[in-house]
Design an enzyme around this catalytic site. Structure first.
Site, PDB file in Angstrom:
ATOM      1  N   GLU A  51      98.855  34.673  55.970  1.00 48.12           N
ATOM      2  CA  GLU A  51      98.250  35.771  55.230  1.00 48.12           C
ATOM      3  C   GLU A  51      99.265  36.211  54.193  1.00 48.12           C
ATOM      4  OE1 GLU A  51      96.983  39.507  56.992  1.00 48.12           O
ATOM      5  OE2 GLU A  51      95.709  38.309  58.311  1.00 48.12           O
TER       6      GLU A  51
ATOM      7  N   ASP B 221      98.739  51.026  54.908  1.00 47.65           N
ATOM      8  CA  ASP B 221     100.001  50.456  55.358  1.00 47.65           C
ATOM      9  C   ASP B 221     101.052  51.503  55.659  1.00 47.65           C
ATOM     10  OD1 ASP B 221      99.753  47.503  55.323  1.00 47.65           O
ATOM     11  OD2 ASP B 221      99.110  47.887  53.268  1.00 47.65           O
TER      12      ASP B 221
END
Ligand SMILES: Cc1ncc(COP(=O)(O)O)c(C=O)c1O
Lengths: 401, 271
Positions: free
Chosen positions: B52, B63
């Site tokens: 990824e 995040d």
């Protein structure tokens, strides 16, 4: 959207034309759908409407007066200028209309904790205030730079019992505070309600905040009819995310003869640092909605600048983006310098120290008034008072206080 | 080159071997283009099954601090979507069998242009895309155009997803389902719990797609424990932490790359 009306948005997907939507992480989607459902249900409920009205009247001090600024009108040799005086509200700005509506919603949804972002600190104070009133613990996220330049509001929030979290990520201003609030929300999704401070964010926030703020426009319409026997020719308001402007404009949107102007912050100038998302932004997605956003060619969000912390945001509410495209509202901008002049002018001539945000709207009027017909009627949204800004202004004027 | 569904093949292969796959997440261009290429290039030989690659964004709302800083380093070193595609192009020159997926936020993709983005994804043999802020409600934006172009658009499910919601999610899901183990942001603490196991079992009843589990998975133990429940595990922040650690200790680039890869080897050794 239906023809012949500017008031039917958003559609079921939360869109105003191509703007708006629900661009959030999957974790949050069930929750924002729940908020939408709960809001739809209560907004027609008599008991909710009555409770909201009661607090607006007895706690906020509404209706706010519509004041004919005679000295200013004379001096500018232009139209009759009225101020819609939302700066007289409890906590000093229009923000409390919205936080009051949202906290009542959070209460009916049985949420246990409140979070909010703030730039100038006005929305933070308004949120902390209603949290004190209704006994909710609350955390306010504020960028480190705003924290420093709006210290009095930080202290106010603390007095009201809020936790103020200094945000040190990114550009350390309003957009980063909103990022951090969203991070808190995905983490505490089960018990927390996020009170967003402007007509931004994912659906249903832009609609909900507009509806709560529309009390401004509804009152103004009644008041001007009483005073002048007719509708105004022009409405004018400043645009950060755009909630005070939407609140004033919305009830007049279908009154086609009423012109409307939204004033963005041109900062140091449109070719330098500014916060004029409509004038200079590109279509994009930030904080849950598709709208005009200040960004570079790689799609990275750029740092906005305005002397006014409340206008220092790189996006704009999706309904404004749509109103711009449909040309129903005209969007312009004024610089820090012009806003500062207007700030001083209003203080001297009307005895009203405006916040730096509405000083932008006033600055545009000052520039254009002499070219407008004398028999015209203008309503400007005086959406906040300038107490919070005296330190910023003194510094700018190089005065020690 | 003709389009081959190497992502599907990979999951089939893992299934035959009765093995749980390792998906590693790194941010493209972190700490700079060349160093991140050196990491990327060696991931498969360190036991990574699926890669990824994060597309840097200035405002990564989902995040935590570690990946936020990775985005910051990459952007500071002028990383962008165009260069991310160049990175993959270089990678694909030598490796055609490791599935590679792009993950990120919608704004940079939108600015790049949807058609331009899809063309580049196909041209560089990228096997799927995950966009954090595109839930099924916004499928018209990118998911449907991607599917039309036979690129997997990978959907997320979370602890807040109930069965009705999951049905909506899988309607246009392909590739695999990315199950977010916690309500929270990347880098938070994963806690092994029975509820997670049950949730995965429950999702498996509703879809044939493989299920990868990610967010907050921090060490060999977490990986080992999850491998019993999931078809693949995703590790991100704790790998990127090795970049940060090396930067802090002022390692040279080679030592930085080794620091990261040694850690990845440790993770894959338990699978
Ligand atoms: C007094 C005042 N006016 C305007 C704004 C800008 O917000 P909006 O455009 O949503 O009214 C703020 C924001 O903090 C504010 O405090």
């Amino acid at each position: 959207m239906k023809r012949n009306t500017y008031k039917s948005g958003p559609d079921i997907n939360g869109r105003f034309g191509k703007y708006g939507g629900r661009f959030v992480a999957e974790t949050l989607v069930p929750l924002i759908l729940e908020v939408e459902k709960a809001y739809k249900k209560i907004k027609k409920k008599k008991s909710f409407i009555n409770e909201f009205k009661k607090y607006l009247k007895d706690y906020v001090g509404r209706p706010s007066p519509l004041y004919f600024a005679e000295n200013l009108s004379k001096k500018l040799k232009g139209p009759k200028i009225y101020f819609k005086r939302d700066e007289l509200n409890h906590t000093g700005a229009h923000k409390i209309n919205n936080t009051l509506g949202q906290i009542l919603l959070a209460k009916t949804m049985e949420k246990k904790r409140i979070i909010a972002e703030t730039g100038a600190g006005q929305h933070g104070v308004a949120t902390a205030t209603v949290c004190a009133l209704f006994n909710f613990p609350c955390t306010i996220y504020m960028g480190e730079i705003d924290y420093e330049r709006q210290k009095p509001n930080v202290f106010r929030m603390r007095l009201l019992g809020a936790d103020v979290e200094k945000v040190k990520s990114g550009s350390k201003t309003l957009k980063d505070a909103m990022n951090e609030a969203l991070r808190d929300w995905v983490t505490n999704v089960n018990d927390t309600f996020y009170i967003i401070g402007s007509v931004a964010g994912p659906h249903p926030y832009p609609e909900m905040v507009r509806d709560f703020q529309s009390v401004i426009g509804h009152e103004a319409k009644e008041q001007i009819k009483k005073k002048e026997g007719k509708l105004p020719n022009l409405l004018i308001a400043c645009i950060g995310g755009g909630s005070n402007a939407m609140g004033l404009f919305y009830p007049f949107l279908n009154d086609i003869n009423v012109k409307m102007i939204g004033v963005e912050a041109a900062g140091e100038g449109l070719n330098k640092k500014h916060a004029a998302s409509i004038a200079k932004g590109h279509l994009g997605v930030l904080h849950g909605s598709k709208t005009y956003i200040l960004q570079d060619k790689d799609g990275q969000i750029t740092e906005p600048h305005s002397i006014s912390a409340g206008l220092d945001y790189p996006g704009v509410g999706p309904e404004h983006a749509w109103l711009k495209d449909t040309k129903r509202v005209k969007y312009v901008s004024v610089t820090d310098k012009e806003a500062l002049e207007a700030f001083k002018f209003s203080s001297r001539i009307e005895g009203i120290i405006p916040a730096l945000e509405p000083s932008h709207a006033l600055a545009y009027l000052i520039k254009k008034a002499s070219k407008m017909p004398k028999d015209n009627i203008v309503i400007m949204n005086m959406c906040g008072r300038g107490d919070k800004d005296i330190f910023t202004v003194a510094k700018k004027l190089k005065i020690n206080i | 080159m003709p389009y081959k569904d190497i992502l599907k093949n990979k999951f089939n292969e893992l299934k035959t071997k009765k093995k749980c796959g390792l998906i590693s997440f790194i941010t493209a261009g972190d700490p700079d283009f060349n160093t991140s290429f050196q990491i990327l290039e060696k991931l498969p030989e360190c036991g990574v099954d699926i890669i990824e690659l994060g597309m840097p964004f200035s405002d990564p709302m989902a995040d935590g601090p570690i990946i936020q800083r990775a985005n910051g380093r990459a952007i500071k070193n002028k990383m962008n979507l165009k260069k991310t595609f160049e990175l993959v192009k270089r990678f694909r020159k030598k490796n055609y069998n490791t599935p590679l997926i792009l993950m990120g936020y919608y704004n940079p993709v939108h600015r790049f242009g949807i058609n331009n983005f899809i063309n580049n994804v196909k041209k560089n043999n990228i096997n799927g895309v995950i966009i954090v802020d595109l839930p099924p409600e916004e499928d018209n934006e990118l998911c449907l155009p991607m599917i039309k172009n036979k690129v997997h658009f990978i959907k997320l499910a979370t602890p807040t997803t109930n069965n009705i919601r999951f049905k909506k999610i899988i309607k246009h899901a392909s590739g695999f389902i990315y199950y977010i183990s916690i309500t929270g942001i990347t880098g938070a603490n994963y806690k092994s719990n029975q509820k997670l196991g049950n949730q995965i079992k429950n999702l498996k009843k509703m879809t044939k797609l493989p299920i990868a589990v990610g967010f907050g998975i921090k060490n060999k133990n977490d990986v080992k424990e999850l491998s019993k429940r999931a078809d693949a595990v995703v590790v991100g922040s704790s790998i990127i932490k090795k970049v940060e650690e090396a930067e802090k200790k002022k390692y040279n680039k080679k030592k930085l790359v080794d620091n990261v890869l040694n850690y990845v080897k440790q993770l894959s050794s338990v699978l």
